[in-house]
Design a protein around this motif. Structure first.
Motif, PDB file in Angstrom:
ATOM      1  N   ALA A 190       0.829  -1.207   0.000  1.00 14.06           N
ATOM      2  CA  ALA A 190       0.000   0.000   0.000  1.00 14.06           C
ATOM      3  C   ALA A 190       0.862   1.255   0.000  1.00 14.06           C
ATOM      4  O   ALA A 190       0.580   2.225  -0.723  1.00 14.06           O
ATOM      5  CB  ALA A 190      -0.933  -0.005   1.211  1.00 14.06           C
ATOM      6  N   VAL A 191       1.938   1.251   0.792  1.00 17.33           N
ATOM      7  CA  VAL A 191       2.830   2.410   0.831  1.00 17.33           C
ATOM      8  C   VAL A 191       3.509   2.604  -0.526  1.00 17.33           C
ATOM      9  O   VAL A 191       3.643   3.732  -1.026  1.00 17.33           O
ATOM     10  CB  VAL A 191       3.871   2.239   1.952  1.00 17.33           C
ATOM     11  CG1 VAL A 191       4.914   3.346   1.886  1.00 17.33           C
ATOM     12  CG2 VAL A 191       3.184   2.244   3.313  1.00 17.33           C
ATOM     13  N   GLY A 192       3.925   1.506  -1.144  1.00 20.72           N
ATOM     14  CA  GLY A 192       4.549   1.614  -2.458  1.00 20.72           C
ATOM     15  C   GLY A 192       3.593   2.140  -3.509  1.00 20.72           C
ATOM     16  O   GLY A 192       3.964   2.996  -4.330  1.00 20.72           O
ATOM     17  N   ALA A 193       2.332   1.659  -3.481  1.00 15.99           N
ATOM     18  CA  ALA A 193       1.337   2.152  -4.434  1.00 15.99           C
ATOM     19  C   ALA A 193       1.026   3.622  -4.200  1.00 15.99           C
ATOM     20  O   ALA A 193       0.852   4.394  -5.152  1.00 15.99           O
ATOM     21  CB  ALA A 193       0.063   1.310  -4.321  1.00 15.99           C
ATOM     22  N   PHE A 194       0.995   4.026  -2.917  1.00 12.65           N
ATOM     23  CA  PHE A 194       0.736   5.435  -2.602  1.00 12.65           C
ATOM     24  C   PHE A 194       1.861   6.324  -3.114  1.00 12.65           C
ATOM     25  O   PHE A 194       1.618   7.381  -3.708  1.00 12.65           O
ATOM     26  CB  PHE A 194       0.563   5.591  -1.093  1.00 12.65           C
ATOM     27  CG  PHE A 194       0.343   6.999  -0.653  1.00 12.65           C
ATOM     28  CD1 PHE A 194      -0.895   7.602  -0.796  1.00 12.65           C
ATOM     29  CD2 PHE A 194       1.386   7.735  -0.092  1.00 12.65           C
ATOM     30  CE1 PHE A 194      -1.095   8.915  -0.388  1.00 12.65           C
ATOM     31  CE2 PHE A 194       1.194   9.032   0.315  1.00 12.65           C
ATOM     32  CZ  PHE A 194      -0.049   9.629   0.165  1.00 12.65           C
ATOM     33  N   ARG A 195       3.091   5.895  -2.883  1.00 15.66           N
ATOM     34  CA  ARG A 195       4.227   6.680  -3.367  1.00 15.66           C
ATOM     35  C   ARG A 195       4.230   6.764  -4.889  1.00 15.66           C
ATOM     36  O   ARG A 195       4.530   7.818  -5.469  1.00 15.66           O
ATOM     37  CB  ARG A 195       5.524   6.061  -2.871  1.00 15.66           C
ATOM     38  CG  ARG A 195       5.777   6.232  -1.380  1.00 15.66           C
ATOM     39  CD  ARG A 195       7.085   5.592  -0.984  1.00 15.66           C
ATOM     40  NE  ARG A 195       7.377   5.807   0.421  1.00 15.66           N
ATOM     41  CZ  ARG A 195       8.436   5.308   1.048  1.00 15.66           C
ATOM     42  NH1 ARG A 195       9.321   4.577   0.355  1.00 15.66           N
ATOM     43  NH2 ARG A 195       8.645   5.551   2.327  1.00 15.66           N
ATOM     44  N   GLU A 196       3.906   5.662  -5.533  1.00 16.84           N
ATOM     45  CA  GLU A 196       3.876   5.660  -6.992  1.00 16.84           C
ATOM     46  C   GLU A 196       2.798   6.602  -7.523  1.00 16.84           C
ATOM     47  O   GLU A 196       3.021   7.337  -8.494  1.00 16.84           O
ATOM     48  CB  GLU A 196       3.624   4.234  -7.490  1.00 16.84           C
ATOM     49  CG  GLU A 196       3.644   4.101  -9.006  1.00 16.84           C
ATOM     50  CD  GLU A 196       3.405   2.680  -9.464  1.00 16.84           C
ATOM     51  OE1 GLU A 196       3.355   2.454 -10.686  1.00 16.84           O
ATOM     52  OE2 GLU A 196       3.251   1.787  -8.585  1.00 16.84           O
ATOM     53  N   TYR A 197       1.616   6.585  -6.843  1.00 13.29           N
ATOM     54  CA  TYR A 197       0.531   7.455  -7.296  1.00 13.29           C
ATOM     55  C   TYR A 197       0.891   8.923  -7.074  1.00 13.29           C
ATOM     56  O   TYR A 197       0.647   9.772  -7.944  1.00 13.29           O
ATOM     57  CB  TYR A 197      -0.754   7.110  -6.546  1.00 13.29           C
ATOM     58  CG  TYR A 197      -1.936   7.927  -6.981  1.00 13.29           C
ATOM     59  CD1 TYR A 197      -2.638   7.610  -8.141  1.00 13.29           C
ATOM     60  CD2 TYR A 197      -2.349   9.028  -6.235  1.00 13.29           C
ATOM     61  CE1 TYR A 197      -3.716   8.375  -8.552  1.00 13.29           C
ATOM     62  CE2 TYR A 197      -3.425   9.787  -6.638  1.00 13.29           C
ATOM     63  CZ  TYR A 197      -4.107   9.464  -7.794  1.00 13.29           C
ATOM     64  OH  TYR A 197      -5.181  10.229  -8.192  1.00 13.29           O
TER      65      TYR A 197
END
Length: 210
Positions: free
Chosen positions: A65-72
């Protein structure tokens, strides 16, 4: 066998029967309590297992989730005028809340405005999704409203939380002031009572001397 002996035997039989019934009831209650304790233990174990599974799943999905948030967040062009205007708006609102923390009217106005915008976030997302070319170079406004939730609703929710915390602090300060005023009034009343009692004692002593 005499009547007295027959009555005694009958009485002993009745007592023995009542004791047996009481013993049966006690055994039934004990079995019921064991069943209840067993079911409670099973329910507790099930709750612990569910919580452990949720905890493991949460910590397993957290890095994703943190990785997806950073990517977004990295895909957003923060130098666009519309995005920069939103950032300036939220920072200004937060600064206004901090500067006017003792003014209830301003706090209420900011809180009401934040609630109004968050409540209509879905409609706002639909409008911006249809007219994104007028504001940004890229269409950030997806059907799920992720951009509006992140850039519009989330900062406003933080501002609302700040208002609630400020209200709590103001309420506690008011309680402290009221308690101090009550203690001061109680001290003044006690001092007034002592001052009223002192002349009476002096007058009584003067009468005795005379």
């Amino acid at each position: 066998m005499s009547d007295a002996a027959a009555e005694a035997v009958a009485g002993d039989a009745a007592i023995q029967q009542s004791l047996e019934e009481a013993l049966k009831q006690a055994m039934a209650a004990q079995a019921a309590s064991k069943t209840w304790v067993s079911s409670l233990t099973e329910a507790h174990a099930e709750v612990i297992a569910t919580f452990a599974a949720f905890r493991d799943d949460f910590f397993a999905q957290l890095p994703l989730a943190v990785g997806a948030f950073r990517e977004y967040v990295g895909q957003i062009n923060w130098t666009e005028p519309f995005v920069m205007a939103l950032v300036v708006f939220h920072v200004s609102m937060l600064a206004l809340l901090v500067a006017s923390r003792s003014r209830v009217a301003v706090q209420n106005a900011v809180f009401a405005l934040s609630v109004l915008i968050v409540y209509n976030a879905e409609r706002l997302n639909g409008f911006l999704r249809s007219n994104w070319h007028l504001l940004t170079r890229e269409n950030y406004f997806d059907e799920g409203g992720a951009f509006v939730s992140l850039v519009v609703s989330l900062p406003l929710l933080i501002n609302m939380l700040v208002v609630v915390i400020n209200y709590s602090v103001m309420f506690m300060q008011t309680l402290v002031v009221m308690q101090k005023e009550r203690m001061g009034m109680a001290g003044k009343k006690a001092g007034a009572k002592k001052g009223a009692a002192t002349p009476i004692r002096r007058s009584t002593r003067n009468k005795k001397k005379n």
